[in-house]
Design a protein around this motif. Structure first.
Motif, mmCIF file in Angstrom:
data_model
loop_
_atom_site.group_PDB
_atom_site.id
_atom_site.type_symbol
_atom_site.label_atom_id
_atom_site.label_comp_id
_atom_site.label_asym_id
_atom_site.label_seq_id
_atom_site.Cartn_x
_atom_site.Cartn_y
_atom_site.Cartn_z
ATOM 1 N N ASN A 22 0.813 -1.226 0.000
ATOM 2 C CA ASN A 22 0.000 0.000 0.000
ATOM 3 C C ASN A 22 0.844 1.272 0.000
ATOM 4 O O ASN A 22 0.403 2.311 0.475
ATOM 5 N N GLN A 23 2.052 1.200 -0.527
ATOM 6 C CA GLN A 23 2.932 2.354 -0.651
ATOM 7 C C GLN A 23 3.137 2.638 -2.144
ATOM 8 O O GLN A 23 3.156 1.715 -2.952
ATOM 9 N N VAL A 28 8.849 3.951 -2.473
ATOM 10 C CA VAL A 28 9.629 2.803 -2.002
ATOM 11 C C VAL A 28 10.967 2.748 -2.740
ATOM 12 O O VAL A 28 12.010 2.522 -2.131
ATOM 13 N N ALA A 29 10.939 2.979 -4.047
ATOM 14 C CA ALA A 29 12.167 2.937 -4.841
ATOM 15 C C ALA A 29 13.132 4.047 -4.440
ATOM 16 O O ALA A 29 14.346 3.835 -4.395
ATOM 17 N N ASN A 58 6.655 -7.534 -0.381
ATOM 18 C CA ASN A 58 5.315 -7.161 -0.850
ATOM 19 C C ASN A 58 5.372 -6.252 -2.075
ATOM 20 O O ASN A 58 4.615 -5.287 -2.172
ATOM 21 N N ALA A 59 6.237 -6.562 -3.017
ATOM 22 C CA ALA A 59 6.348 -5.742 -4.226
ATOM 23 C C ALA A 59 5.068 -5.804 -5.049
ATOM 24 O O ALA A 59 4.740 -4.853 -5.758
ATOM 25 N N SER A 60 4.326 -6.895 -4.965
ATOM 26 C CA SER A 60 3.089 -7.011 -5.741
ATOM 27 C C SER A 60 1.979 -6.130 -5.185
ATOM 28 O O SER A 60 1.008 -5.842 -5.881
ATOM 29 N N LYS A 61 2.122 -5.671 -3.924
ATOM 30 C CA LYS A 61 1.096 -4.834 -3.300
ATOM 31 C C LYS A 61 1.414 -3.345 -3.387
ATOM 32 O O LYS A 61 0.685 -2.529 -2.831
ATOM 33 N N ALA A 62 2.502 -2.988 -4.057
ATOM 34 C CA ALA A 62 2.828 -1.574 -4.258
ATOM 35 C C ALA A 62 1.818 -0.965 -5.226
ATOM 36 O O ALA A 62 1.304 -1.645 -6.113
ATOM 37 N N VAL A 63 1.530 0.310 -5.039
ATOM 38 C CA VAL A 63 0.519 0.968 -5.878
ATOM 39 C C VAL A 63 1.187 1.985 -6.793
ATOM 40 O O VAL A 63 2.236 2.542 -6.473
ATOM 41 N N GLU A 141 11.230 2.419 8.135
ATOM 42 C CA GLU A 141 9.924 3.065 8.014
ATOM 43 C C GLU A 141 9.979 4.166 6.959
ATOM 44 O O GLU A 141 10.924 4.946 6.919
ATOM 45 N N LEU A 142 8.965 4.220 6.112
ATOM 46 C CA LEU A 142 8.894 5.267 5.090
ATOM 47 C C LEU A 142 8.237 6.500 5.639
ATOM 48 O O LEU A 142 7.362 6.506 6.413
#
Length: 142
Positions: A22-23, A28-29, A58-63, A141-142
């Motif tokens: 959900n980020q 994230v990158a 959780n790369a598949s859950k990135a938006v 933490e982001l």
């Protein structure tokens, strides 16, 4: 006052885990690229490789924000005539979310020897499990 020159023996590399669920993909990158370069350290020097190891789960859950899923495309060329291949990010995020994250991080590190060496220290996983538990990674933490 002289410029600080980090020695190879003085570099202490840690392991960090970033949860991409959900980020935004770019956020994230950007955090991963900063950790890979070592820009969060006091001893950072742009001419030396002093970055850390990064695990992205959780790369598949990135938006992807906006209309990037429909509009953005990943294109590469085979080298042959008519060899241009294009894949939309909606397909890429369903089939290979690790590649989408890797391409985003690769675009944010410098295209130099140091940047290419930094990209060898990243591990990207589709789910929330990873194989680096023995390295005792810290959560970032982001």
């Amino acid at each position: 006052m002289s410029t600080y020159m980090p020695k190879t023996a003085d570099i202490d590399r840690k392991w960090y885990v970033i949860d991409a669920a959900n980020q935004p993909l770019g956020k994230v990158a950007a955090a991963a690229a900063s950790l890979l370069r070592g820009k969060h350290k006091v001893t950072f020097a742009p001419h030396s490789d002093c970055g850390d190891f990064v695990i992205i789960i959780n790369a598949s859950k990135a938006v992807l924000t906006g209309r990037k899923l429909e509009q953005k495309k990943y294109a590469h060329h085979s080298g042959w005539i008519g060899g241009l291949k294009e894949v939309s990010y909606s397909v890429l995020m369903k089939t290979k979310p690790e590649l989408a994250m890797q391409l985003a991080v690769k675009g944010m590190v410098p295209d130099t020897v140091i940047g290419r060496k930094a990209l060898t220290r990243i591990r990207i996983y589709k789910n929330d499990t990873h194989n680096q538990a023995a390295q005792k990674p810290e959560k970032w933490e982001l």
